[in-house]
Design a protein around this motif. Structure first.
Motif, mmCIF file in Angstrom:
data_model
loop_
_atom_site.group_PDB
_atom_site.id
_atom_site.type_symbol
_atom_site.label_atom_id
_atom_site.label_comp_id
_atom_site.label_asym_id
_atom_site.label_seq_id
_atom_site.Cartn_x
_atom_site.Cartn_y
_atom_site.Cartn_z
ATOM 1 N N GLU A 259 -5.921 -1.784 -7.351
ATOM 2 C CA GLU A 259 -4.478 -2.004 -7.458
ATOM 3 C C GLU A 259 -3.821 -2.615 -6.219
ATOM 4 O OE1 GLU A 259 -2.248 1.329 -9.142
ATOM 5 O OE2 GLU A 259 -4.158 2.251 -9.711
ATOM 6 N N LEU A 260 -4.498 -2.616 -5.089
ATOM 7 C CA LEU A 260 -3.864 -3.087 -3.861
ATOM 8 C C LEU A 260 -3.662 -4.596 -3.892
ATOM 9 C CD1 LEU A 260 -2.810 -2.217 -1.069
ATOM 10 C CD2 LEU A 260 -5.093 -2.717 -0.164
ATOM 11 N N ARG A 261 -2.469 -5.035 -3.516
ATOM 12 C CA ARG A 261 -2.134 -6.450 -3.491
ATOM 13 C C ARG A 261 -1.369 -6.786 -2.206
ATOM 14 N NH1 ARG A 261 -4.988 -5.711 -7.129
ATOM 15 N NH2 ARG A 261 -4.811 -6.329 -9.327
ATOM 16 N N ALA A 262 -1.445 -8.045 -1.794
ATOM 17 C CA ALA A 262 -0.539 -8.532 -0.751
ATOM 18 C C ALA A 262 0.868 -8.560 -1.333
ATOM 19 C CB ALA A 262 -0.943 -9.933 -0.306
ATOM 20 N N ILE A 263 1.865 -8.307 -0.507
ATOM 21 C CA ILE A 263 3.247 -8.356 -0.974
ATOM 22 C C ILE A 263 3.592 -9.799 -1.319
ATOM 23 C CG2 ILE A 263 5.649 -8.121 -0.189
ATOM 24 C CD1 ILE A 263 4.783 -5.568 1.238
ATOM 25 N N ALA A 264 4.307 -9.976 -2.399
ATOM 26 C CA ALA A 264 4.644 -11.305 -2.908
ATOM 27 C C ALA A 264 5.264 -12.171 -1.816
ATOM 28 C CB ALA A 264 5.610 -11.188 -4.093
ATOM 29 N N SER B 71 0.805 -1.225 0.000
ATOM 30 C CA SER B 71 0.000 0.000 0.000
ATOM 31 C C SER B 71 0.838 1.275 0.000
ATOM 32 C CB SER B 71 -0.913 0.007 1.228
ATOM 33 O OG SER B 71 -0.134 -0.182 2.409
ATOM 34 N N GLU B 72 2.043 1.219 0.565
ATOM 35 C CA GLU B 72 2.816 2.449 0.733
ATOM 36 C C GLU B 72 3.189 3.069 -0.606
ATOM 37 O OE1 GLU B 72 2.363 3.577 3.561
ATOM 38 O OE2 GLU B 72 4.105 3.232 4.841
ATOM 39 N N ILE B 73 3.498 2.255 -1.610
ATOM 40 C CA ILE B 73 3.848 2.791 -2.917
ATOM 41 C C ILE B 73 2.676 3.579 -3.509
ATOM 42 C CG2 ILE B 73 3.160 0.690 -4.163
ATOM 43 C CD1 ILE B 73 6.195 2.940 -4.987
ATOM 44 N N LEU B 74 1.461 3.127 -3.250
ATOM 45 C CA LEU B 74 0.272 3.836 -3.724
ATOM 46 C C LEU B 74 0.060 5.115 -2.924
ATOM 47 C CD1 LEU B 74 -2.160 0.778 -4.102
ATOM 48 C CD2 LEU B 74 -0.685 1.808 -5.847
ATOM 49 N N SER B 75 0.228 5.020 -1.604
ATOM 50 C CA SER B 75 0.011 6.185 -0.743
ATOM 51 C C SER B 75 0.981 7.315 -1.063
ATOM 52 C CB SER B 75 0.153 5.783 0.729
ATOM 53 O OG SER B 75 -0.850 4.879 1.108
ATOM 54 N N GLU C 105 -8.071 13.488 4.545
ATOM 55 C CA GLU C 105 -9.323 13.194 3.863
ATOM 56 C C GLU C 105 -9.151 13.255 2.345
ATOM 57 O OE1 GLU C 105 -11.904 16.091 5.536
ATOM 58 O OE2 GLU C 105 -12.237 14.972 7.403
ATOM 59 N N HIS C 106 -8.382 14.244 1.874
ATOM 60 C CA HIS C 106 -8.100 14.391 0.442
ATOM 61 C C HIS C 106 -7.360 13.152 -0.071
ATOM 62 C CE1 HIS C 106 -6.572 17.367 -2.883
ATOM 63 N NE2 HIS C 106 -7.253 16.358 -3.375
ATOM 64 N N CYS C 107 -6.336 12.730 0.664
ATOM 65 C CA CYS C 107 -5.542 11.563 0.264
ATOM 66 C C CYS C 107 -6.378 10.295 0.261
ATOM 67 C CB CYS C 107 -4.355 11.381 1.204
ATOM 68 S SG CYS C 107 -3.047 12.599 1.009
ATOM 69 N N GLU C 108 -7.156 10.104 1.297
ATOM 70 C CA GLU C 108 -7.929 8.866 1.402
ATOM 71 C C GLU C 108 -8.993 8.775 0.327
ATOM 72 O OE1 GLU C 108 -9.172 8.796 5.482
ATOM 73 O OE2 GLU C 108 -7.286 7.874 6.142
ATOM 74 N N ALA C 109 -9.542 9.921 -0.083
ATOM 75 C CA ALA C 109 -10.503 9.917 -1.186
ATOM 76 C C ALA C 109 -9.823 9.473 -2.484
ATOM 77 C CB ALA C 109 -11.117 11.311 -1.355
ATOM 78 N N GLU C 110 -8.603 9.934 -2.708
ATOM 79 C CA GLU C 110 -7.844 9.536 -3.895
ATOM 80 C C GLU C 110 -7.477 8.053 -3.841
ATOM 81 O OE1 GLU C 110 -6.362 11.167 -6.630
ATOM 82 O OE2 GLU C 110 -7.449 13.039 -6.300
ATOM 83 N N LEU C 111 -7.126 7.594 -2.643
ATOM 84 C CA LEU C 111 -6.647 6.220 -2.486
ATOM 85 C C LEU C 111 -7.748 5.179 -2.605
ATOM 86 C CD1 LEU C 111 -4.087 6.542 0.440
ATOM 87 C CD2 LEU C 111 -3.592 5.694 -1.860
ATOM 88 N N ALA C 112 -8.965 5.550 -2.276
ATOM 89 C CA ALA C 112 -10.052 4.572 -2.228
ATOM 90 C C ALA C 112 -10.179 3.805 -3.536
ATOM 91 C CB ALA C 112 -11.363 5.267 -1.876
ATOM 92 N N GLY C 113 -10.196 4.524 -4.631
ATOM 93 C CA GLY C 113 -10.314 3.870 -5.931
ATOM 94 C C GLY C 113 -9.088 3.057 -6.289
#
Length: 227
Positions: free
Chosen positions: A84-89, A16-20, A71-79
Motif C-alpha cells: 500500500e505504500l506510495r509516494a505522495i502525489a 506512510s503516516e496514514i498507515l502508521s 516491534e509490534h507496530c513494525e511487524a503489522e506495517l511490514a505487509g
C-alpha cells in the motif's frame, strides 16, 4: 538566500503516516489507550515511538514498553508497506524539477528509509544524501539530524529550507537556524492542521505538492514541473 532543500520523509515524500497511525489506532486499545488515527496524527506526527509511548503512559496511566510496542507496530506495517505504500502525489515530479541540491533528514531509521524509498521509487533522487535520527544523539524536535545533513553536504544552515509535516520537525528546523515550510499533502493531514505548523514556526504551509511547487518556484528553487 535559500540554496539547498532538506525534506522530511514520512508524510512529506511518502504517504506512510496514514498507515502508521491506522496501525496505532488498531493496536493501542490492547494496551489500554483509545485514540483515533486523526488524533494521533495531530498530536504525535513526527514524534519517535519512545516519546509517543512516554506521553501515552503519562496521559493514560499505562505502562507500555516502547521497544516491544514499536516491534509490534513494525511487524503489522511490514505487509501494509509492501502493498500500500506510495509516494505522495506530485513529489516525484517536484524532485525532478529542483534546481538546487537537496537531501533527506528523517526520524526513521536507515533500514526503514532504504526500504520505503525503494518501494516508492524515490531512492535514486537522494543517493547518499539520506540522514537518520539514529545517526545523532537526539531526534526531532532537536536540530541534530538537520545539522548533520547540512554539515555533511557542506551547506550553511541559514541557506537551507526544510519541508516538514510535523510541528516537531518545524521546531527542529528553527533550532538548526533553517527556514521551514509546513506540508499538508500527506493523507494523515487536514487543512485544520495548518495552525499547528504555523504555531511551530513554519513560514508557509502548503496544502499539497502543487502548492509547495508554487512556493518553491517563487523562491527560484524549481524549474518547470516535470511529469
Amino acid at each position: 538566500m535559500i540554496s539547498n532543500v532538506i525534506f522530511d520523509c514520512d508524510g512529506v515524500l511518502i504517504d506512510s503516516e496514514i498507515l502508521s497511525f491506522a496501525v496505532d489506532e488498531k493496536l493501542l486499545p490492547d494496551y489500554g489507550v483509545s485514540l483515533t488515527a486523526a488524533e494521533l496524527a495531530r498530536t504525535f506526527g513526527g514524534v519517535a515511538y519512545g516519546e509517543m509511548v512516554l506521553a501515552l503512559n503519562t496521559r493514560f496511566g499505562t505502562s507500555i514498553n516502547a521497544q516491544r510496542y514499536q516491534e509490534h507496530c513494525e511487524a503489522e506495517l511490514a505487509g501494509m508497506f509492501a502493498t500500500e505504500l506510495r509516494a505522495i502525489a506530485g513529489i516525484p515530479e517536484l524532485l525532478s524539477s529542483l534546481r538546487v541540491p537537496f537531501a533527506l533528514a528523517s526520524g526513521s531509521d536507515l533500514a526503514r528509509l532504504d526500504e520505503c524509498l525503494s518501494l516508492t521509487g524515490l531512492a535514486d533522487f537522494f543517493e547518499h544524501r539520506i540522514f537518520s535520527a539514529e545517526q545523532v544523539k537526539r531526534g526531532k524536535p532537536a536540530p541534530d539530524v538537520f545539522l548533520l545533513a547540512a554539515e555533511t553536504c557542506g551547506w550553511a544552515p541559514e541557506q537551507c529550507l526544510v519541508i516538514e509535516d510535523s510541528p516537531s520537525g518545524v521546531v527542529a528546523a528553527k533550532a538548526a537556524g533553517m527556514r521551514s515550510v509546513g506540508f499538508l499533502g500527506g493523507a494523515h493531514r487536514h487543512t485544520q492542521d495548518a495552525d499547528i505548523l504555523r504555531d511551530a514556526g513554519a513560514e508557509y504551509v502548503a496544502d499539497n505538492s502543487v502548492d509547495l511547487f508554487g512556493y518553491m518556484r517563487d523562491l527560484g528553487l524549481v524549474g518547470a514541473f516535470r511529469r
